[in-house]
Design an enzyme around this catalytic site. Sequence first.
Site, PDB file in Angstrom:
ATOM      1  N   ASP A 228      27.926 -24.031  -2.756  1.00 27.06           N
ATOM      2  CA  ASP A 228      29.087 -24.439  -3.538  1.00 27.06           C
ATOM      3  C   ASP A 228      28.645 -24.382  -5.006  1.00 27.06           C
ATOM      4  O   ASP A 228      27.449 -24.416  -5.311  1.00 27.06           O
ATOM      5  CB  ASP A 228      29.594 -25.835  -3.146  1.00 27.06           C
ATOM      6  CG  ASP A 228      31.050 -26.044  -3.610  1.00 27.06           C
ATOM      7  OD1 ASP A 228      31.506 -25.280  -4.501  1.00 27.06           O
ATOM      8  OD2 ASP A 228      31.728 -26.952  -3.101  1.00 27.06           O
TER       9      ASP A 228
HETATM   10  C1  BGC Z   1      34.659 -26.184  -4.932  1.00 29.23           C
HETATM   11  C2  BGC Z   1      34.758 -24.990  -4.017  1.00 29.23           C
HETATM   12  C3  BGC Z   1      35.199 -23.784  -4.819  1.00 29.23           C
HETATM   13  C4  BGC Z   1      34.203 -23.556  -5.941  1.00 29.23           C
HETATM   14  C5  BGC Z   1      34.531 -22.362  -6.804  1.00 29.23           C
HETATM   15  C6  BGC Z   1      33.816 -25.911  -6.160  1.00 29.23           C
HETATM   16  O1  BGC Z   1      33.942 -26.937  -7.081  1.00 29.23           O
HETATM   17  O2  BGC Z   1      34.128 -27.277  -4.227  1.00 29.23           O
HETATM   18  O3  BGC Z   1      35.668 -25.239  -2.980  1.00 29.23           O
HETATM   19  O4  BGC Z   1      35.306 -22.681  -3.989  1.00 29.23           O
HETATM   20  O5  BGC Z   1      34.199 -24.703  -6.779  1.00 29.23           O
HETATM   21  O6  BGC Z   1      35.658 -22.584  -7.557  1.00 29.23           O
END
Ligand code: BGC
Length: 658
Positions: A228
Amino acid sequence: MSESDPLEQRVSDLLQRLTLAEKVSLCAGKSLFKTQGVPRLGIAPMKMTDGPRGIAFHSALHRCTAFPSGIAQAASWNESLLQVYGEAVGDEASSVGARVLLGPAINITRTPLNGRTFEYLSEDPYLNARLAVPIIRGIQQRGVAACVKHLAVNNQETNRVRLDAKVSEQALEESYLPAFKAAVETGGAWSVMAAYNALNGFPCCESEYLLQHKLRNEWGFRGFVVSDWFAARRTSSAQACLRAGLNLEMPGKGSRLKARNLRNAVAAGQLTEAELDGRVADLLRVMALTGHLDNTPSAGRRNTPAHQQLARTMAEESFTLLKNRDAVLPLAPRCGLRIALLGPKLASRNCFPLWGGSAGVWPPYEVTPLAGMRRENKGRYTFVRSAEEADVAVVFAGLSHRPGLDSEGVDRKALALPGAQDALIRKTAAVNPNTVVVLLCGAPVAMPWLNEVAAVMMAWYPGVEGGSAIARVLFGDAEPGGRLPVTFPARLADSPAHRSLRTFPGENNVVHYDEACFVGYRYADYAGIAPLFPFGHGLTYTRFAFSDLLCELGADDEVLRISCQLTNTGQRAGSEVAQLYIGSPVESCPPQALKGFVKVRLAPGERRRLDFEVPLDQLAHYDEISASWVRTAGDYRVHVGRSSRDVQLSAAISLDDW
Ligand code: BGC
């Protein structure tokens, strides 16, 4: 993806041609949503985009269709529709040049206050798994990798980057991992996102248990795992992440997996080049599968009339009619019926370009409830502006994506609707007995006024065509097709995560899942608590009768075969979601669990035989002492009905010889 596949030969050939410097460069991103390329070999940077209801970040430049949010998708209980949605959102991703779509988001709804409840699907592992699979298949059929997120137990936003979730192996096996397992084994997901939090002491981005043991060894995953965003920063070292099974760190700037760290690890013998090759091969494999290695041009289209129509159908299929006293809905189609339209959500937009996090979408337009009511009226009704003078008053209330409501990064503080909405609903109901409440929100809310109003419909976050869909369902031009994919608790304390600070939001960066598998209806059933609305609940505009339950062991003794008849005994066509729950004789198990469902549309008077097949393996429970799935002989209770609490037919079957 088999070893003899030409694809595998291509991957190993390419791997041999990459220098060490090029290999390590592939393991960390270049910018917010792009990987680094290898110009010497013609490998371009690979683009990824969010998210679980349409294209997020990249729709700022190229407007995209906002589909109903995750919980609404789940409320449809409609696998074939979700496959079509997967194809459509895959096309939209491809139209902005993305090879990877960061979704679906399939964490279990452990608490109704989780800020991302609106993005996720369900509290139930079985429903979660059944619905995740067609979404993934649809996306990948369009040549885009689905990135299933967030592995694992990312069930709250409070303190999400520092939290260590302590979860028993049984709860992981029975509740938190099954949808990820199905996503890989049945959906064939090409990519998985490792969560921010730690699980049982190990950051998910360096959890060998998750990324190697479960994902690869047990489920046979051969795609890549991405961190993530910024999550790998909390890990101990580059080599620990790679060893554990992480392939790619995003977004990569100043990253743990930066080239220097990986080169040093190889030089110091902390990571072998063969280990690195394995991780790079996984990335190359997905690049080949998505056409990225061939620089295949984007083929998908966005904002087509078909996608907008699909968004409307999905919304209608998701709307969940919770209460409908004296069949006040659908609104009587008589000319001149006076309707008052009120509430803060009446003219508000729900696709949230500015708030709410990575599940936001910038659509080219959005039909608000007010615009939809006007558009779909077709001269049938008169809109008055006060509740007193109206035959029916419709109040549009709910949440929004402001931080602290349905938003990423923060959880809600309470179940209550914010502001003066409860007071407005009560005031309206006091002057108009036919008050209908339409809720636009992505999570359970408290309804202290429930007994005072005539009807309540959850419209969730219904996407670009939401207003039209709402109007069509209120006017009776379409049916409310949804059923609750989560329990609506009467009080927050009825939700087992909320019994102490230890269980939510955690203390000293540690949260304990003491309730184990007893989440949602499993806990309500066990504790004998009456929910505000039970899991699976949703009314229709017609009536259905269940009859003729048959339950037997299949000839090979490995499958339970259950059938019944369903008849539409009402005056209108409509859909029923027949739900199969099975109760185990094992005392430590929840009293019943969803093991099958089928959504059927029947014309008035039409009758259909419904068949369910439950492999007996599905009735096993996880035993921590032997670390295995155990089958237990005894009497199993079989219930078929309209919700977890509305049982229509029951039988018992003895599995003594099992
Ligand atoms: C989120 C993810 C997301 C990623 C990219 C993170 O803060 O938890 O779900 O895909 O950001 O935007």
